[in-house]
Design a protein around this motif. Structure first.
Motif, PDB file in Angstrom:
ATOM      1  N   HIS A 130       0.829  -1.211   0.000  1.00 45.67           N
ATOM      2  CA  HIS A 130       0.000   0.000   0.000  1.00 45.67           C
ATOM      3  C   HIS A 130       0.864   1.261   0.000  1.00 45.67           C
ATOM      4  O   HIS A 130       0.604   2.201  -0.754  1.00 45.67           O
ATOM      5  N   ALA A 131       1.894   1.290   0.845  1.00 49.34           N
ATOM      6  CA  ALA A 131       2.756   2.477   0.949  1.00 49.34           C
ATOM      7  C   ALA A 131       3.473   2.762  -0.369  1.00 49.34           C
ATOM      8  O   ALA A 131       3.514   3.905  -0.832  1.00 49.34           O
ATOM      9  N   VAL A 132       4.034   1.729  -0.996  1.00 52.60           N
ATOM     10  CA  VAL A 132       4.777   1.928  -2.238  1.00 52.60           C
ATOM     11  C   VAL A 132       3.842   2.371  -3.364  1.00 52.60           C
ATOM     12  O   VAL A 132       4.190   3.255  -4.158  1.00 52.60           O
ATOM     13  N   LYS A 133       2.656   1.789  -3.430  1.00 52.40           N
ATOM     14  CA  LYS A 133       1.704   2.210  -4.473  1.00 52.40           C
ATOM     15  C   LYS A 133       1.314   3.678  -4.297  1.00 52.40           C
ATOM     16  O   LYS A 133       1.196   4.416  -5.277  1.00 52.40           O
ATOM     17  N   GLU A 134       1.121   4.110  -3.065  1.00 54.35           N
ATOM     18  CA  GLU A 134       0.804   5.520  -2.823  1.00 54.35           C
ATOM     19  C   GLU A 134       1.963   6.418  -3.230  1.00 54.35           C
ATOM     20  O   GLU A 134       1.763   7.477  -3.833  1.00 54.35           O
ATOM     21  N   LEU A 135       3.192   6.003  -2.904  1.00 56.99           N
ATOM     22  CA  LEU A 135       4.366   6.797  -3.295  1.00 56.99           C
ATOM     23  C   LEU A 135       4.466   6.924  -4.817  1.00 56.99           C
ATOM     24  O   LEU A 135       4.835   7.985  -5.329  1.00 56.99           O
ATOM     25  N   MET A 136       4.141   5.860  -5.540  1.00 52.03           N
ATOM     26  CA  MET A 136       4.183   5.890  -7.007  1.00 52.03           C
ATOM     27  C   MET A 136       3.244   6.964  -7.559  1.00 52.03           C
ATOM     28  O   MET A 136       3.541   7.579  -8.583  1.00 52.03           O
ATOM     29  N   ASN A 137       2.131   7.164  -6.878  1.00 56.32           N
ATOM     30  CA  ASN A 137       1.136   8.138  -7.336  1.00 56.32           C
ATOM     31  C   ASN A 137       1.417   9.558  -6.864  1.00 56.32           C
ATOM     32  O   ASN A 137       0.881  10.510  -7.430  1.00 56.32           O
ATOM     33  N   GLU A 138       2.233   9.714  -5.826  1.00 60.81           N
ATOM     34  CA  GLU A 138       2.424  11.019  -5.198  1.00 60.81           C
ATOM     35  C   GLU A 138       3.743  11.704  -5.540  1.00 60.81           C
ATOM     36  O   GLU A 138       3.875  12.907  -5.337  1.00 60.81           O
ATOM     37  N   TYR A 139       4.734  10.951  -6.015  1.00 55.53           N
ATOM     38  CA  TYR A 139       6.072  11.502  -6.224  1.00 55.53           C
ATOM     39  C   TYR A 139       6.625  11.112  -7.589  1.00 55.53           C
ATOM     40  O   TYR A 139       6.256  10.077  -8.155  1.00 55.53           O
ATOM     41  N   ASP A 140       7.556  11.921  -8.069  1.00 51.06           N
ATOM     42  CA  ASP A 140       8.366  11.581  -9.232  1.00 51.06           C
ATOM     43  C   ASP A 140       9.751  11.200  -8.719  1.00 51.06           C
ATOM     44  O   ASP A 140      10.319  11.895  -7.868  1.00 51.06           O
ATOM     45  N   PHE A 141      10.276  10.099  -9.239  1.00 55.55           N
ATOM     46  CA  PHE A 141      11.549   9.557  -8.792  1.00 55.55           C
ATOM     47  C   PHE A 141      12.564   9.614  -9.932  1.00 55.55           C
ATOM     48  O   PHE A 141      12.198   9.496 -11.102  1.00 55.55           O
ATOM     49  N   PRO A 142      13.843   9.786  -9.599  1.00 59.63           N
ATOM     50  CA  PRO A 142      14.862   9.785 -10.651  1.00 59.63           C
ATOM     51  C   PRO A 142      14.947   8.410 -11.328  1.00 59.63           C
ATOM     52  O   PRO A 142      14.462   7.402 -10.804  1.00 59.63           O
ATOM     53  N   ASN A 143      15.586   8.380 -12.487  1.00 62.25           N
ATOM     54  CA  ASN A 143      15.663   7.153 -13.285  1.00 62.25           C
ATOM     55  C   ASN A 143      16.384   5.994 -12.599  1.00 62.25           C
ATOM     56  O   ASN A 143      16.169   4.842 -12.970  1.00 62.25           O
ATOM     57  N   ASN A 144      17.231   6.285 -11.635  1.00 68.83           N
ATOM     58  CA  ASN A 144      17.965   5.212 -10.959  1.00 68.83           C
ATOM     59  C   ASN A 144      17.172   4.587  -9.806  1.00 68.83           C
ATOM     60  O   ASN A 144      17.660   3.681  -9.143  1.00 68.83           O
ATOM     61  N   VAL A 145      15.943   5.043  -9.589  1.00 65.08           N
ATOM     62  CA  VAL A 145      15.100   4.517  -8.506  1.00 65.08           C
ATOM     63  C   VAL A 145      13.874   3.849  -9.115  1.00 65.08           C
ATOM     64  O   VAL A 145      13.149   4.455  -9.907  1.00 65.08           O
ATOM     65  N   VAL A 167      10.521  14.331  -6.034  1.00 65.72           N
ATOM     66  CA  VAL A 167       9.703  15.523  -6.174  1.00 65.72           C
ATOM     67  C   VAL A 167       8.239  15.152  -5.982  1.00 65.72           C
ATOM     68  O   VAL A 167       7.731  14.253  -6.656  1.00 65.72           O
ATOM     69  N   LYS A 168       7.591  15.863  -5.049  1.00 65.64           N
ATOM     70  CA  LYS A 168       6.172  15.645  -4.819  1.00 65.64           C
ATOM     71  C   LYS A 168       5.395  16.231  -5.995  1.00 65.64           C
ATOM     72  O   LYS A 168       5.694  17.321  -6.456  1.00 65.64           O
TER      73      LYS A 168
END
Length: 159
Positions: free
Chosen positions: A22-37, A157-158
């Motif tokens: 649940h936590a990781v799915k929410e993070l996927m929707n809330e933040y942009d991550f660099p290409n190495n993550v 980045v949020k």
């Protein structure tokens, strides 16, 4: 650049057992991550995750942790404390992650591993919803993941 895998694990049909997913799915929707993550729902995949694990330098596992504290307590685990995570002990996961990491080591590529987790309230009953206490505390768990990435000099980045 260090390759990082943020892996949410757990069984989402066993209430708080699935809090990492649940936590990781929410993070996927809330933040942009660099290409190495990479963020991934690892569910209960166990040893079938080995390819992903050998491809990263740092593995951040997000999971329910049985540490003996009050439900909703958060944990940052390394080394011998990893076994407090449900993914690192006999559980509903296909195989525990310690065994999978040992297989990675035998294959010549074992990532550094950190567990960021939370003490579950109810992980034994069936149901896809998190318990109210855990749902209320999930933002704290997500913030710990972001802080760990920042500690690793990874900026997110949020949206």
């Amino acid at each position: 650049m260090k390759k990082v895998l943020v892996l949410g694990v757990g069984n989402i049909i066993c209430k708080d057992e699935g809090l990492g997913v649940h936590a990781v799915k929410e993070l996927m929707n809330e933040y942009d991550f660099p290409n190495n993550v990479e963020l991934m729902d690892g569910g209960t995949l166990g040893v079938s995750l080995m390819g992903k694990l050998t491809d990263c330098d740092l593995l951040i596992v997000v999971d329910a942790v049985l540490g003996g504290h009050e439900p909703g307590s958060v944990y940052h685990l390394i080394n011998n404390d990893l076994r407090k995570s449900k993914a690192f002990r006999d559980s509903m996961h296909q195989t525990d992650l310690v065994d999978t990491l040992l297989l990675c080591e035998l294959a010549g590529k074992r990532p550094e591993c950190i567990v960021i987790g939370m003490e579950p309230y109810n992980w034994q009953d069936l149901g896809s919803e998190l318990s109210p206490k855990i749902k209320e505390r999930l933002p704290l768990l997500k913030q710990m993941i972001i802080e760990e990435l920042n500690t690793q000099k990874i900026k997110v980045v949020k949206r």
